[in-house]
Design an enzyme around this catalytic site. Structure first.
Site, PDB file in Angstrom:
ATOM      1  N   ASP A  18      -5.671  -6.232   7.323  1.00 27.78           N
ATOM      2  CA  ASP A  18      -6.979  -5.935   7.892  1.00 27.78           C
ATOM      3  C   ASP A  18      -7.988  -5.865   6.754  1.00 27.78           C
ATOM      4  O   ASP A  18      -7.661  -6.134   5.595  1.00 27.78           O
ATOM      5  CB  ASP A  18      -6.945  -4.633   8.700  1.00 27.78           C
ATOM      6  CG  ASP A  18      -6.435  -3.446   7.891  1.00 27.78           C
ATOM      7  OD1 ASP A  18      -6.408  -3.517   6.640  1.00 27.78           O
ATOM      8  OD2 ASP A  18      -6.046  -2.429   8.500  1.00 27.78           O
ATOM      9  N   HIS A  68      -4.759 -11.474  14.688  1.00 27.16           N
ATOM     10  CA  HIS A  68      -3.836 -10.356  14.857  1.00 27.16           C
ATOM     11  C   HIS A  68      -3.090 -10.472  16.178  1.00 27.16           C
ATOM     12  O   HIS A  68      -3.486 -11.199  17.074  1.00 27.16           O
ATOM     13  CB  HIS A  68      -4.602  -9.037  14.824  1.00 27.16           C
ATOM     14  CG  HIS A  68      -5.092  -8.680  13.464  1.00 27.16           C
ATOM     15  ND1 HIS A  68      -5.665  -7.468  13.185  1.00 27.16           N
ATOM     16  CD2 HIS A  68      -5.097  -9.362  12.298  1.00 27.16           C
ATOM     17  CE1 HIS A  68      -6.009  -7.420  11.903  1.00 27.16           C
ATOM     18  NE2 HIS A  68      -5.669  -8.553  11.359  1.00 27.16           N
ATOM     19  N   ARG A 116      -2.945  -1.451  13.832  1.00 26.75           N
ATOM     20  CA  ARG A 116      -4.415  -1.417  13.847  1.00 26.75           C
ATOM     21  C   ARG A 116      -4.906  -2.796  14.274  1.00 26.75           C
ATOM     22  O   ARG A 116      -5.029  -3.705  13.459  1.00 26.75           O
ATOM     23  CB  ARG A 116      -4.966  -1.029  12.475  1.00 26.75           C
ATOM     24  CG  ARG A 116      -4.656   0.413  12.096  1.00 26.75           C
ATOM     25  CD  ARG A 116      -5.377   0.850  10.833  1.00 26.75           C
ATOM     26  NE  ARG A 116      -5.092   2.241  10.529  1.00 26.75           N
ATOM     27  CZ  ARG A 116      -4.132   2.651   9.716  1.00 26.75           C
ATOM     28  NH1 ARG A 116      -3.348   1.755   9.129  1.00 26.75           N
ATOM     29  NH2 ARG A 116      -3.929   3.928   9.494  1.00 26.75           N
ATOM     30  N   GLU A 129      -9.486  -3.346   5.313  1.00 25.41           N
ATOM     31  CA  GLU A 129      -9.144  -2.347   4.295  1.00 25.41           C
ATOM     32  C   GLU A 129      -8.042  -2.868   3.382  1.00 25.41           C
ATOM     33  O   GLU A 129      -8.105  -2.727   2.163  1.00 25.41           O
ATOM     34  CB  GLU A 129      -8.691  -1.045   4.973  1.00 25.41           C
ATOM     35  CG  GLU A 129      -9.791  -0.283   5.679  1.00 25.41           C
ATOM     36  CD  GLU A 129     -10.761   0.360   4.707  1.00 25.41           C
ATOM     37  OE1 GLU A 129     -10.327   0.946   3.718  1.00 25.41           O
ATOM     38  OE2 GLU A 129     -11.978   0.248   4.957  1.00 25.41           O
ATOM     39  N   ASP A 172      -1.998  -4.329   3.698  1.00 23.48           N
ATOM     40  CA  ASP A 172      -2.069  -4.429   5.157  1.00 23.48           C
ATOM     41  C   ASP A 172      -3.005  -5.550   5.623  1.00 23.48           C
ATOM     42  O   ASP A 172      -4.001  -5.854   4.961  1.00 23.48           O
ATOM     43  CB  ASP A 172      -2.546  -3.102   5.746  1.00 23.48           C
ATOM     44  CG  ASP A 172      -1.466  -2.032   5.683  1.00 23.48           C
ATOM     45  OD1 ASP A 172      -0.318  -2.372   5.355  1.00 23.48           O
ATOM     46  OD2 ASP A 172      -1.766  -0.854   5.967  1.00 23.48           O
ATOM     47  N   TYR A 206       1.940  -4.587  13.443  1.00 24.51           N
ATOM     48  CA  TYR A 206       0.858  -3.800  12.846  1.00 24.51           C
ATOM     49  C   TYR A 206       0.054  -3.099  13.939  1.00 24.51           C
ATOM     50  O   TYR A 206      -0.317  -3.697  14.946  1.00 24.51           O
ATOM     51  CB  TYR A 206      -0.046  -4.703  12.011  1.00 24.51           C
ATOM     52  CG  TYR A 206      -0.986  -3.929  11.119  1.00 24.51           C
ATOM     53  CD1 TYR A 206      -0.505  -2.948  10.256  1.00 24.51           C
ATOM     54  CD2 TYR A 206      -2.358  -4.174  11.148  1.00 24.51           C
ATOM     55  CE1 TYR A 206      -1.363  -2.234   9.446  1.00 24.51           C
ATOM     56  CE2 TYR A 206      -3.221  -3.472  10.320  1.00 24.51           C
ATOM     57  CZ  TYR A 206      -2.726  -2.497   9.477  1.00 24.51           C
ATOM     58  OH  TYR A 206      -3.579  -1.787   8.671  1.00 24.51           O
ATOM     59  N   GLU A 259       0.816  -1.219   0.000  1.00 20.86           N
ATOM     60  CA  GLU A 259       0.000   0.000   0.000  1.00 20.86           C
ATOM     61  C   GLU A 259       0.848   1.265   0.000  1.00 20.86           C
ATOM     62  O   GLU A 259       0.588   2.199  -0.747  1.00 20.86           O
ATOM     63  CB  GLU A 259      -0.916   0.010   1.227  1.00 20.86           C
ATOM     64  CG  GLU A 259      -2.051  -0.974   1.161  1.00 20.86           C
ATOM     65  CD  GLU A 259      -2.937  -0.889   2.396  1.00 20.86           C
ATOM     66  OE1 GLU A 259      -3.219   0.236   2.853  1.00 20.86           O
ATOM     67  OE2 GLU A 259      -3.343  -1.951   2.907  1.00 20.86           O
TER      68      GLU A 259
END
Length: 627
Positions: A81, A325, A282, A83, A79, A280, A7
């Site tokens: 997640d 996660h 988030r 998104e 990433d 990460y 990204e």
């Protein structure tokens, strides 16, 4: 040559360096394909969105296509997640990849990348569908509800998460405005040996008289000497270390200790992740990988061997957390070089919490001393103290506040300021039961009950997480939107609603109360989680939701239109830059227009700078709103 799609361009050099010469890195620069900005782009019959490539990123897409055409294999490394999964899916769609290979890693290290490349997987369509459902929900709410507010002023908006969050701030403010303070008195005695005690019930609970007529009698009794020690209680307790950081708790701790607002915290955390210094950022999970636990235990065994527990502590994530996660942690315990001041401070905060989480509980001794005054009143006084017997994790993370101390007065809904925290920190002198203590001084202090404090940004994040409003990636962005819309402002490090924010919240309460309800918004999040888990079809959910929402939307249109017309007639709202329907200037009588300043929207004289007359926006412009 293998092509790896990420990204952020900032990751290319770091990841490319770890993967070596056989790989080429290219970045999508975030979202490059999305719903168009100026149309709904959702088929209301099927709920299917229509995406388009961002014109500003057309060159990014062309580069993606050119590099993919030359590559032997394409690996999608966006990433980890929803998104990121969706961005990877969009990349696969644009490139026409029939069986795209997705690699997932939660830290940018050589070992993590090697493991990810060795075990590619398919795109998780359930995660993509959950992101699409969220995007469509937000588009429908934003594009269908926001126009209902436009007659009040330009640039106003409503949102699925934004409106519920604004309501939390406004509801707290209304409670503060309605709160009536009541006086009370704190009576304390100081004994000759230095012990300070406070008037209490026989149980030791603070006693705060409210009748000023009793005060002199109580003080006279308190000054009688000596007081006898009637109870001495010493109890050893354990205080477990807090778990490693999640997105929410990192934002709270960074605000309390480093003075960073959530948006700044997330920006710095993003930089640390992209440089490979932390995992990460988030995440709503407090889990740690076995490798991370082993790393922490090795460090603790070398530096604090007596603080190493026999078994690693286990922490439970809240319901609905993404257990795949990890919590936020350092990728290495070495202190990185070349960091900015904010990066260094945030890294050290994360490192200390991670290490502390793997240490033994602290052992504390809590002491309660009750004394009794002579005479008919037989008043009881209490003193509390805490002694650290074995610090263990407190050696690294003694200041473990989660929420900013800028929240003034922790009295809750009208509770008293008990000063118990102050007493807890007292180091008590040695006493024994039956001991007689001479009174050196006795006095009283008048105080008032306090309303609940305004939210700090960190406190608002904590409340959003507690109530299920939004997800880790949305907290900072939602609060930033409230600032940009002029709905909230910062006052002494706390968030206060502006006149405009209160007005918008009031309109939404009347027109679409569901959107102000945290239960309604949290319920939508649970539905999205169900889609992500593959338990619910996303388009069917959206169809059912829209069928129920549409009649409420139509009714809201009628209600809000009538209320805004009434406000405009009363001079309480107008389009920014309008002026014809604005109130008269209190200085010169000229029409006023809506302007935007540091504290949000306000009425300003249309003849400025000749006349500098202003007035706040609101139903009652003279009402006191700053608490």
């Amino acid at each position: 040559m293998k092509l790896v799609i990420v990204e952020s361009p900032n990751k290319c050099k770091k990841i490319g360096g770890y993967l070596g010469a056989g790989y080429r890195l290219v970045a999508t620069v975030g979202h490059f394909r999305d719903l168009p900005a100026r149309e709904l782009a959702v088929d209301l019959a099927t709920m299917m969105p229509t995406y388009e490539i961002d014109r500003k990123k057309a060159d990014v897409v062309e580069r993606l296509k050119a590099e993919a055409a030359k590559a032997e294999e394409v690996l999608i490394a966006t990433d980890p997640d929803r998104e990121g999964e969706a961005i990877g899916w969009h990349a696969a769609q644009v490139l026409g990849l029939e069986a795209p290979k997705r690699i997932e890693f939660h830290e940018i290290t050589k070992a993590a990348l090697a493991k990810a490349v060795a075990r590619p997987r398919a795109i998780d369509q359930a995660l993509v569908d959950a992101q699409q459902a969220r995007r469509v929900l937000d588009r429908l709410v934003g594009y269908k509800v926001s126009p209902l507010l436009r007659p009040l002023g330009k640039g106003l908006s409503a949102g699925r998460v934004q409106t519920a969050t604004l309501h939390l701030v406004c509801q707290r403010e209304r409670e503060r405005l309605a709160f009536e303070a009541e006086p009370f008195w704190v009576l304390k005695v100081t004994y000759g040996n230095g012990l300070v005690s406070e008037l209490a019930e026989e149980s030791g609970k603070p006693r705060r008289p409210r009748d000023p007529g009793l005060l002199e009698a109580l003080l006279a009794s308190a000054r009688g000497s000596p007081h006898l020690v009637t109870r001495l209680e010493r109890k050893e307790v354990e205080r477990r270390p807090p778990p490693p950081f999640t997105t929410s708790t990192l934002q709270q701790a960074a605000s309390a200790r480093l003075g960073m607002v959530p948006a700044r915290t997330m920006k710095v955390a993003q930089e640390l992740f992209e440089e490979g210094h932390i995992s990460y950022h988030r995440t709503d999970s407090v889990a740690l990988s076995p490798e991370a636990v082993a790393l922490a235990r090795l460090w603790v065994s070398k530096h604090f061997p007596l603080s190493l527990p026999d078994q690693p502590p286990v922490y439970r994530s809240k319901a609905g957390a993404q257990e795949a996660h990890e919590a936020i942690r350092p990728t290495s315990l070495a202190h990185p070089e070349g960091l900015s001041e904010d990066q260094q401070r945030l890294f050290e905060l994360i490192r200390a919490r991670f290490l502390a989480s793997q240490m033994k509980p602290a052992r504390l001794a809590r002491t309660l001393v009750l004394t009794r005054a002579p005479g008919a009143e037989a008043l009881t006084f209490a003193a509390r103290g805490t002694e650290v017997l074995e610090a263990h994790w407190l050696n690294l993370d003694r200041d473990d506040r989660d929420e900013s101390p800028a929240d003034p007065g922790k009295g809750g809904k009208g509770k008293k300021d008990t000063s118990e925290d102050e007493l807890e920190e007292q180091k008590l002198p040695e006493v024994h039961e039956g001991q007689a203590l001479e009174v050196k001084e006795a006095g009283s202090q008048k105080k008032e009950t306090k309303p609940q404090a305004r939210f700090t940004e960190a406190g608002l994040v904590k409340e959003m997480e507690k109530l299920g409003i939004g997800r880790p990636s949305t907290y900072a962005a939602t609060i930033d939107t409230l600032h940009r819309r002029g709905y909230v402002k910062r006052e002494r490090k706390a968030l206060a609603p502006t006149e405009l924010g209160l007005q918008v919240d009031e309109l939404m309460l009347h027109g679409l109360p569901d959107l102000t309800s945290h239960e309604y918004t949290a319920g939508m999040e649970l539905e999205l989680d169900g889609i992500a888990d593959g338990k619910r079809a996303w388009q069917e959910y959206l169809k059912a939701w829209w069928a129920a929402f549409l009649p409420r939307l139509e009714e809201a249109g009628r209600i809000l239109a009538a209320e805004i017309r009434a406000l405009r007639r009363a001079g309480g709202g107008a389009e920014a830059g309008g002026g014809r329907d604005g109130p008269a200037c209190p200085r010169c009588g000229s029409p006023m227009v809506q302007r935007k300043g540091k504290s949000g929207l306000f009425w300003g004289c249309s003849t400025y700078p000749a006349c500098r007359g202003t007035r706040p926006i609101g139903v009652d412009a003279g009402a006191r709103r700053d608490g």
